[in-house]
Design an enzyme around this catalytic site. Structure first.
Site, mmCIF file in Angstrom:
data_model
loop_
_atom_site.group_PDB
_atom_site.id
_atom_site.type_symbol
_atom_site.label_atom_id
_atom_site.label_comp_id
_atom_site.label_asym_id
_atom_site.label_seq_id
_atom_site.Cartn_x
_atom_site.Cartn_y
_atom_site.Cartn_z
ATOM 1 C CE LYS A 120 2.757 3.929 -0.103
ATOM 2 N NZ LYS A 120 4.218 4.144 -0.089
ATOM 3 C CB CYS B 233 -1.599 -4.626 -1.589
ATOM 4 S SG CYS B 233 0.178 -4.347 -1.787
ATOM 5 C CE LYS C 260 -6.687 0.102 -5.743
ATOM 6 N NZ LYS C 260 -5.629 1.094 -5.433
#
Length: 425
Positions: free
Chosen positions: A91, A189, A227
């Site tokens: 995480k 995110c 990402k």
């Protein structure tokens, strides 16, 4: 007879020291990976080989725990390794976990049955969860412990920091000292802390992304994956920037910005926290077709502009079966990440994924992942080209009719059969 396998090594040796020399950015590939070559017995195997080597990282299979709750602490990451996952991405961590404040409930589900019946299959999952709220020192200690206990397994640290060069450099240095094998940079995110220029706030701004990637790749001595967020018009633009700025690979997609729904009894949005909510990230089976399209676009860009030998692509989005994974690999992905699928089905799902992927490979006589990676990319084209190809095919078939040739041929009586005549699956 001996065959060769590659295992990443760290420490001071001529190869590793050379790999830390960072050339100027551009199309010349930097190398942050050292290799030691081992001999292993080579025996004929009945089962297809699922192992992959990506940016010098050797994995027993292409299935990777995606960053999120399944990689939130030592206990669950150890479980993932014990169950047989190819790699684990922890995480996301940052320097100051004290600024991270999560709420509960933080998830909401979408079911296939009408009106959200509790018996319906879960096809969508929204989360409003932030990055790790555990102190960095504890996470670093657990990274180090995992690498000591599983030295041959791949542990990837997901990191995210504020728009501050010194902060990024400190985070990279401290995390690397634990012995992790690579970084995945969370530029994606979709919720939480955009005011601090974190997550998608960077991934959606190519100028900012280029600058931050420059800081990261000047400091990091292990492979770096960026990402990507799907919450952009053209995902190839940030992917191109990340690769041009020195990243060894990209991962796509992170979750899609969403509102799961409104409770028609209370009139409040879900997930509901003290009567209120906020848009969050959407994942699970329903995002799979969107993720495939994004990965396909990135893969085509990588192949045409960079060549696909030295860069990697990790596919993410709605993977719950070996077939789902095969689709990503057919579009060019080297690895396939699973996060929500683990939350729904448990860590043991990796055995099912491996078995089903091998069944697919046996069906097509593929002996390795590379045998079919990217095979389906060539079959994507423009709509204009589809029209041209069909016109040519019609001419070739001549009297052999397959489907309708124009709108005027539709009839009322045969409508259903005429529709079926033009369905491809």
């Amino acid at each position: 007879m001996a065959s060769l396998s590659f295992t990443q090594i760290r420490g001071k040796n001529p190869v590793a020291e050379f790999s830390r020399t960072r050339p100027e950015l551009g199309l010349t590939r930097p190398s942050r990976v050292g290799f030691r070559v081992f001999a292993s017995e080579s025996e004929a195997k009945a089962e297809p080989d699922l192992s992959v080597t990506v940016n010098g990282l050797h994995m027993p299979n292409p299935f990777v725990i995606g960053s999120g709750p399944p990689g939130t602490n030592y206990t669950v990451m150890k479980r993932a390794f014990d169950e047989g996952w190819g790699a684990v991405i922890a995480k996301t961590v940052s320097l100051d976990a004290a600024k991270v404040k999560n709420v509960t409930p933080r998830y909401a589900r979408l079911r296939a049955d009408a009106n959200g019946s509790p018996k319906g299959q879960i096809i969508g999952w929204e989360n409003i969860e932030l990055i790790s709220d555990r102190p960095l020192e504890i996470m670093l200690k657990e990274f180090k412990q995992l690498k000591q206990e599983y030295p041959d397994r791949i542990l990837i640290a997901s990191i995210m920091e504020e728009y501050n060069k010194a902060g990024w450099e400190e985070l990279i240095d401290r995390v690397e000292q634990t012995g992790v094998d690579a970084f995945e940079i969370n530029f994606s995110c979709p919720h939480g802390m955009p005011e601090r220029k974190m997550g998608a706030a960077v991934g959606q701004d190519c100028a900012l992304l280029e600058e931050v990637c420059g800081w990261i790749n000047a400091k990091a001595t292990i492979p770096v994956w960026a990402k990507m967020t799907p919450n952009v018009t053209d995902i190839t633009q940030p992917a191109r920037v990340a690769l041009s700025s020195g990243c060894e690979g990209v991962a796509a997609i992170n979750t899609i910005m969403s509102v799961m729904g409104i409770n028609l009894t209370t009139l409040r949005p879900e997930p509901c926290v003290e009567g209120y909510s906020t848009p969050g990230g959407y994942s699970s089976k329903a995002v799979h077709p969107i993720a495939l399209a994004k990965v396909m676009n990135i893969a085509k860009m990588m192949k045409s502009e960079f060549g696909d030998k030295d860069y990697s692509l990790s596919g993410i989005g709605g993977v719950e079966s070996g077939g789902d994974a095969a689709e990503f690999i057919l579009l060019g992905a080297n690895t396939v990440q699973v996060c929500t699928g683990v939350m729904m089905h448990g860590y043991g799902i990796v055995k099912k994924l491996c078995s089903e992927l091998q069944d697919f490979m046996k069906l097509h006589n593929f002996s390795s992942i590379e045998d079919f990676r990217g095979v389906s990319l060539e079959y994507f084209t423009t709509h204009t080209d589809l029209v041209r190809r069909q016109q040519e095919a019609i001419q070739q078939r001549k009297a052999v009719r397959k489907g309708l040739q124009s709108d005027k041929e539709w009839t009322g009586d045969g409508f259903v059969k005429e529709t079926e005549s033009m369905v491809s699956n």
